[in-house]
Design an enzyme around this catalytic site. Structure first.
Site, short mmCIF file in Angstrom:
data_model
loop_
_atom_site.label_atom_id
_atom_site.label_comp_id
_atom_site.label_asym_id
_atom_site.label_seq_id
_atom_site.Cartn_x
_atom_site.Cartn_y
_atom_site.Cartn_z
N ASP A 197 4.99 -5.52 4.00
CA ASP A 197 3.62 -5.27 3.33
C ASP A 197 3.86 -3.63 2.45
O ASP A 197 4.34 -3.05 3.17
CB ASP A 197 2.41 -5.26 4.12
CG ASP A 197 1.02 -5.16 3.19
OD1 ASP A 197 1.30 -5.49 1.91
OD2 ASP A 197 0.05 -4.83 3.59
N LEU A 198 3.65 -3.90 1.24
CA LEU A 198 3.95 -2.40 0.39
C LEU A 198 2.64 -1.64 0.50
O LEU A 198 1.45 -2.12 0.34
CB LEU A 198 3.98 -2.82 -1.21
CG LEU A 198 5.34 -3.66 -1.60
CD1 LEU A 198 5.48 -4.16 -2.87
CD2 LEU A 198 6.60 -3.21 -0.78
N ASP A 209 1.39 -8.60 -2.58
CA ASP A 209 2.53 -7.49 -2.29
C ASP A 209 2.86 -7.49 -0.93
O ASP A 209 3.31 -6.59 -0.18
CB ASP A 209 1.86 -6.24 -2.41
CG ASP A 209 0.75 -5.93 -1.50
OD1 ASP A 209 0.17 -6.74 -1.11
OD2 ASP A 209 0.39 -4.64 -1.51
#
Length: 998
Positions: free
Chosen positions: A575-576, A618
């Site tokens: 996960d960004l 994302d």
């Protein structure tokens, strides 16, 4: 698939057969002419007897009583004229002794002296001549000798001039026909009649047998059941006509006894009627079916066979009568049916059959009438011989018409087949797909032009050197086609071969094995396959990054989970961090560019056999094959550095985006959803640790173990929700003002696991909230509580109120709110005792919906409590907007109310504020007597907690009178006792036993 050459050969064969059969009607016509001539001859012979023979009337009777003399017999026959007496029974010839009487006038015997009794075969006989006397009596003048001849019996008559004579006879006979008597001129004339009888019998026998044999040959050659039945019908017609004409079995040299003769006659008649019905049904089967008459024909046919068989066995003397009755019934049925067919389905065959059947019926009726004594004279024009020949003639014409119609239909069908063959050949040559036939060894026998173009073969007309399918395509294609071809069904298969350009070529083939050949339909589907491949790629891959999407990744994840039984496979969730900020500040174009660069960096680290995919905006996942958890963590750390340590470029800007990664080790019992959720939990732990880090949860880590246990717990709740898993307990809420006059409690939900152990509430409630199950649980708690209160009305009347907690998910679920209103509407008495607890945070989330719910339930008499007040961001407008009945002060203030002055002050402020706006206060977590005393000093209305009473089963409270009966702590009892009336206090403190101690 049709083979055009084989079809052409079959059409030629049927054409030759049709040509041969075309001559059959002409042959039938010749036989018709012969039969017509014979019928004319028999008609003329019947109408013009030779030498002026004289037909005489004869009276016959059966002797009922033996010992009758000639004179007595003559008197009885003369008196009754054949009407019958007790000693003589009139009728046809049967077994036994018979008498006959013939009257001879003087003019009759003046020129004729030979008496001929036709169709009479005698076993023994005596004949006498009587002459009339002047007084009217009859005098026996002579005993007459008799001679057997070919067609009966002859008797010479002496000459007596001018007087009337009577011939009287007594005899036993093998015949069944009623005798016909003729008076002929002399012996020469008698001999001439014998010759004519022999000639007519031979012509009848020969003509009908010839027609029958010819019909049977046609039936055998043409495989036609109609001609077979017609041939058999002609034979039975011959037998019946010959029997009626005197040409019986003795005439052809078969010396049979009386019983055998009768058996042959019965069989001949039954067979004739059965075959008449069968021939009629075969000729007009279609018309009879349409008219609904076919079942009646079959019913009569079967009845003829069954009834005549039974009667012949049990009542042989009446068998001929029964046969004639059924014969008459058959005549009526066929006549009515033919009339219906001509009326509704007129055709040439029906007209000719009607004529033929009319002749047959007329002959049969005439013979039946004469044989049964209805008429005294045998039929002349339409006797059985003439009718048999005439009906055979007309029936033959009808069959010829039928054959002509069938031939015309066959020629039409042949022309259609030729036209269809020509159209098939045209279609075969113009089909845009390839068609070819080959042997089992792969040799191509023929093909259409499209196939030749497809594989660079010469045109079909120039195909001289046979080639193998393996040579044209490849050996695998040949083996696949031979293996797939089936004789019972058309099979489909797709194969890939090398194209001329060196690429891959896809072929779709349908094959059918037929007559030692494999007929194949083939189409080049390379373009379709390539398009399907592109569509499949687009369906399974993310259009922005080119990585697999969730749909394409699911199959890989399922296979990875299945393979985790045998090898170590890990699963990472990426996960960004702060990626949403980039989208919000610089737009989605910049975000898309970062995602593309991120996918490129991901591919540089995650290479086969590992698999990466984008499953959210994302969010990315990675299946890491054949690595331990530690090695997978190192790989994920390398991926984190690649994603986080270098900025992403977009136009003239550089963006720093970090990645948090959670990695777990897959287990065989996981589902894809479990794996995604567990890795997401690990990623959440990485974010909690500050982000831009990697967290690996092993199979023995407490976080993963807790989560997997939660998954099992949720699965158990889903499977058995709610009755089998859940039960309720009640925690008393004691009034601090009137503890001996009030009984209230809070309803608490509890859960048992599969083994029956109680699950801690904090564990299963949190899991239910995370997995969307709380609405179902709340619905069950409300329903079970209302039903229990109505089932126990005495307890309900003693109850002040009971509180029920509502979760945030339930309060924001429109369906739950509708169900709640329906439940409280159905339980109005119990609703008066219910108080719904709503937490502050849930109420403030959607104050409008909460207010609407509060107003609705209060309109039905329910009460509302604001739960955990003070624990959140309390707003005074919250108290003003929601018209509650109770404020439940959060236990975090009550637990340290005597130790923390701030908690003491906040509690006082909440109590005073609540009282000012008309709400009662309930203090949670009252753990000991000191806290209870302080709450009483602060004017708190109610208290609940372990210091007062722990939660108990509801059966334990069923007979409780008030809250004090449930308190066990003596110090708390003493504190509360100061507020009780004296009498109650003495009983409560000194002499009372708690209900929990029972």
């Amino acid at each position: 698939m049709l083979n055009p050459l084989a079809t052409f050969r079959r059409s030629v064969y049927h054409s030759a057969l049709a040509t041969t059969l075309a001559y059959v009607p002409a042959a039938i016509a010749i036989m018709v002419v012969v039969a017509a001539g014979l019928a004319a001859y028999f008609t003329v012979s019947a109408e013009s007897p030779a030498d002026r023979d004289l037909q005489l009337e004869v009276i016959t009777a059966l002797e009922e009583q033996p010992g009758l003399g000639p004179g007595e017999a003559l008197n009885e026959l003369t008196a009754t004229k054949g009407g019958g007496t007790p000693r003589l029974r009139a009728g046809k010839l049967t077994g036994g002794t018979h008498w006959l009487m013939i009257d001879l006038e003087p003019a009759d015997v003046s020129t004729r002296n030979q008496l001929k009794l036709e169709s009479l075969r005698l076993q023994r006989g005596e004949f006498w001549l009587f002459a009339s006397k002047t007084d009217g009596e009859w005098d026996l003048v002579a005993e007459l000798p008799w001679n057997p001849i070919r067609d009966g019996v002859s008797i010479a008559i002496p000459k007596y001039t001018g007087i009337s004579l009577k011939v009287l006879g007594r005899f036993s006979t093998d015949s069944f026909n009623r005798p016909s008597v003729r008076l002929v001129q002399d012996e020469a004339t008698l001999n001439a009649g014998q010759f004519r009888f022999e000639r007519q019998g031979g012509l009848l026998l020969g003509s009908l047998l010839m027609l029958a044999m010819f019909s049977l040959l046609i039936a055998a050659f043409n495989r036609d059941m109609v001609f077979l039945l017609f041939g058999a019908w002609l034979i039975t017609s011959l037998r019946v006509a010959a029997q009626n004409g005197g040409w019986d079995l003795n005439w052809i040299g078969l010396e049979l006894g009386n019983s055998a003769q009768r058996l042959v006659l019965r069989l001949s008649l039954v067979a004739h009627f059965v075959l008449s019905l069968g021939l009629f049904e075969a000729l007009f089967r279609t018309e009879l079916t349409k008219l609904g008459l076919r079942r009646y024909v079959w019913s009569v046919l079967l009845s003829v066979v069954i009834v005549t068989t039974l009667v012949s066995h049990f009542f042989p003397s009446q068998s001929l009568n029964v046969i004639w009755v059924f014969g008459f019934a058959s005549i009526i049925l066929i006549t009515v049916s033919v009339a219906q067919i001509i009326r509704t389905h007129p055709n040439v065959i029906a007209y000719w059959y009607a004529i033929g059947w009319g002749i047959t019926a007329a002959g049969l009726i005439g013979e039946i009438a004469y044989a049964s004594g209805v008429t005294d004279e045998a039929p002349k024009l339409l006797n059985s011989q003439v009718s048999a020949l005439a009906s055979a003639l007309v029936m033959a014409i009808a069959l010829a018409a039928r054959m002509n119609e069938e031939r015309a239909a066959r020629v039409t069908a042949q022309n259609r087949a030729v036209s269809a063959l020509q159209r098939f050949r045209e279609n075969y040559n113009t089909m845009p797909v390839g068609l070819f036939s080959m042997r089992d060894d792969g040799t191509i026998l023929e093909y259409n032009p499209a196939f030749g173009v497809m594989f660079d073969l010469p045109p079909p007309s120039q195909y001289r050197e046979p080639k193998s399918w393996a040579e044209v395509a490849n050996q695998h294609a040949l083996e696949s086609l031979i293996r797939q071809a089936d004789e019972s069904r058309l099979t489909d298969t797709e194969i890939a071969i090398s194209s001329r350009e060196g690429g891959r070529r896809w072929l779709h083939m349908r094959a059918l094995r037929k007559q030692g050949r494999i007929e194949t339909w083939i189409e080049d589907v390379t373009a379709r396959k390539e398009a399907e491949g592109r569509l499949q790629f687009l369906a399974d891959h993310d259009s922005l990054t080119g990585l697999l999407n969730r749909r394409g990744f699911n199959g890989h994840l399922e296979r990875a989970i299945a393979a985790s039984r045998e090898r170590s496979i890990c699963f990472a969730y990426v996960d960004l961090d702060r990626f949403k900020l980039v989208n919000d500040l610089f737009g989605h174009v910049a975000g898309d560019q970062i995602l593309r660069q991120m996918s490129t960096r991901t591919r540089s680290v995650i290479r086969p056999p590992h698999i990466a995919a984008r499953v959210g905006g994302d969010e990315f996942v990675v299946v890491i094959n054949d690595m331990s958890l530690e090695t997978a963590r190192a790989l994920c750390e390398e991926l984190r550095r690649a994603l986080s340590e270098r900025p992403y470029q977009h136009q003239d800007k550089a963006f720093s985006v970090a990645a948090s990664i959670g990695v777990i080790q897959l287990a065989p019992e996981m589902t894809p959803r479990d794996a995604l959720t567990a890795s997401d939990r690990a990623c959440a732990e990485a974010k909690k640790a500050g982000g831009s880090t990697v967290v690996a949860l092993g199979s023995r880590s407490s976080e993963l173990t807790t989560y997997l246990d939660e998954i099992k717990l949720v699965a158990n709740m889903r499977e058995r929700l709610p009755v089998e898993n859940f039960f309720t307990q009640l925690q008393p809420i004691v009034s601090l003002r009137t503890p001996y006059a009030s009984l209230s409690y809070e309803v608490l939900v509890r859960m048992r696991d599969g083994a029956g152990a109680v699950v801690p509430p904090g564990r299963f409630i949190a899991a239910a909230e995370r997995n969307g199950l709380m609405s179902q649980i709340d619905r069950w708690v409300l329903r079970s509580t209302l039903e229990w209160l109505d089932e126990n009305p005495d307890h309900r009347e003693r109850l002040g109120f009971c509180t029920i907690n509502l979760s945030g998910a339930s309060l924001n679920d429109e369906k739950f709110l509708q169900d709640t209103i329906a439940l409280i509407r159905n339980h109005p008495d119990a609703t008066q005792r219910v108080c719904f607890e709503i937490t502050e945070s849930v109420a403030l989330y959607d104050l409008k919906t909460t207010r609407r719910f509060v107003d609705r339930v209060k309109s039905f008499g329910a009460r509302v409590a604001l739960d955990d007040f003070g624990a959140g961001y309390t707003s005074f407008s919250y108290l003003k907007e929601l018209p509650g009945d109770f404020v439940k002060i959060d236990g975090s203030f009550i637990r340290d109310v005597n130790l923390n002055p701030a908690n003491h002050a906040i509690t006082r402020a909440i109590v005073d504020l609540s009282h000012e706006i008309g709400m009662a206060c309930v203090a949670e977590w009252a753990e000991n007597a000191e806290i209870v005393r302080t709450l009483m000093d602060l004017n708190v209305d109610y208290a609940q907690g372990f210091g007062l009473c722990r939660p108990v089963d509801r059966e334990r409270l069923l007979h409780a009178e008030h809250g004090m009966s449930l308190v066990q702590d003596t110090q708390v009892i003493e504190v509360l006792g100061h507020h009780a009336p004296p009498a109650r206090r003495r009983n409560g403190i000194t002499g009372r036993r708690s209900i929990l101690s029972v």
